[in-house]
Design an enzyme around this catalytic site. Structure first.
Site, short mmCIF file in Angstrom:
data_model
loop_
_atom_site.label_atom_id
_atom_site.label_comp_id
_atom_site.label_asym_id
_atom_site.label_seq_id
_atom_site.Cartn_x
_atom_site.Cartn_y
_atom_site.Cartn_z
N HIS A 285 32.70 11.75 7.80
CA HIS A 285 32.33 13.08 7.31
C HIS A 285 31.16 13.07 6.31
O HIS A 285 30.10 13.63 6.56
CB HIS A 285 33.52 13.73 6.60
CG HIS A 285 34.78 13.79 7.40
ND1 HIS A 285 34.98 14.69 8.41
CD2 HIS A 285 35.92 13.06 7.32
CE1 HIS A 285 36.19 14.53 8.92
NE2 HIS A 285 36.78 13.54 8.28
C1 BDR Z 1 36.82 15.62 3.84
O1 BDR Z 1 38.07 15.39 3.21
C2 BDR Z 1 38.13 14.08 2.68
O2 BDR Z 1 39.31 13.48 3.08
C3 BDR Z 1 36.90 13.36 3.16
O3 BDR Z 1 36.43 12.50 2.14
C4 BDR Z 1 35.92 14.47 3.47
O4 BDR Z 1 35.16 14.81 2.33
C5 BDR Z 1 37.05 15.81 5.32
O5 BDR Z 1 37.90 16.88 5.56
#
Ligand code: BDR
Ligand code: CA
Length: 312
Positions: free
Chosen positions: A242
């Protein structure tokens, strides 16, 4: 051209860690500071993890600040089930030696935006938006001084990951997200819709390991750890990476495409709390407030990431 000044606001998290490494490896970016927020794990771990990652990048002089330890109006929800107990589970990590700055992250954000020339500082939130919203609420004059906010959060086609309707970063602090999305600052959003197109295949992970460097090995081992959760959940070959999408967008925006649309945050419904209601199809006359990214050249993205991690 002088490097673009950024503040990384983060809750590391393995994918946050890779995003920080990517930024610190990139001469086009000047990381003014890393501000930690509670999110994937509590604040005392996210600020610690941020320091570990800066040291791993060979940049122990990076300024790291601790920020808000709870969302604006709600109890903190964390994601150890994805990231492990420390937030950076996977490889064995040393204790950080570099110290945490004394100032609060929110004060640092406010002061930096006031001191730097207007329109020259970009905010890169990779976690819940509590620090950014607190800064905006406390110092509304800084909003118009922000060059751009490029954040990871939300979803439209993918809908949700922490609940059926909401993405984690927005769900943890929907009130903060509402403040930021309504602020009027120029915003680019990396939702799950795009991050789920940036999947860590075996070949991509091995390319990190094959670099034969400590950062390359760490990225591969972090990925090995956190992808187990998504592979099981989605039945996919790998997991979405992400947060590095935010930094990659600053470096090579042409890898991404999206639409300038209206996005509102649900802050009251129990069922859909934290949902990013994106008017992707333009069916309302609500004013566009964000550029909502929908697609990425995944090979280009991983090529960039691998090439930059190799520099560390
Ligand atoms: C987001 O949530 C976190 O778990 C990850 O780091 C990312 O920023 C994805 O939904
Ligand atoms: Ca994150």
């Amino acid at each position: 051209m002088s490097p673009r000044k950024i503040i990384i606001d983060t809750d590391p998290g393995q994918d946050d860690a890779v995003a920080i490494l990517l930024a610190l490896a990139s001469p086009e970016l000047d990381v003014l500071g890393v501000t930690a927020v509670a999110g994937n794990v509590p604040l005392h771990l996210t600020e610690r993890n941020a320091r570990i990652v800066c040291e791993l990048a060979g940049k122990p002089d990076t300024l790291v600040f601790a920020g808000c330890d709870t969302p604006l109006r709600r109890k903190l929800v964390t994601a150890e089930h994805v990231h492990g107990k420390t937030g950076l589970d996977g490889p064995q990590l040393p204790d950080p030696k570099m110290t945490l700055q004394d100032a609060h992250a929110v004060d640092f954000i406010i002061e930096t935006l006031r001191e730097e020339p207007s329109g020259t500082v970009t905010l890169c939130p990779l976690g819940p938006l509590t620090n950014i919203a607190t800064a905006f609420q406390r110092a509304p004059d800084i909003v118009e001084r922000v060059q751009e906010i490029v954040l990871m959060g939300g979803a439209y086609f993918q809908v949700g990951n922490i609940t059926p309707a909401a993405e984690f970063n927005i769900y943890v602090d929907p009130d903060a997200a509402e403040t930021v999305f309504k602020s009027g600052a120029p915003i680019v959003v990396m939702p799950l819709d795009v991050t789920h197109k940036a999947l860590t295949t075996r070949a991509r992970v091995e390319a990190f390991r094959d670099l034969g460097t400590e950062p390359g090995r760490m990225v591969a081992e972090w990925t090995d750890f956190f992808e187990r959760f998504d592979k099981e959940k989605y039945g996919s070959e790998g997991a979405p990476l992400h947060d590095p999408c935010v930094i990659a967008y600053l470096l090579q925006p042409e890898l991404f495409s999206g639409r300038h649309v209206n996005v509102e945050i649900e802050t009251s419904s129990d069922l859909t709390l934290g949902m990013t209601v994106a008017d992707w199809w333009g069916v309302t006359d609500r004013k566009a407030n964000v550029t909502f990214i929908g697609d990425v050249d995944a090979d280009g993205f991983f090529g960039l990431l691998t090439e930059r991690i190799a520099r560390l």
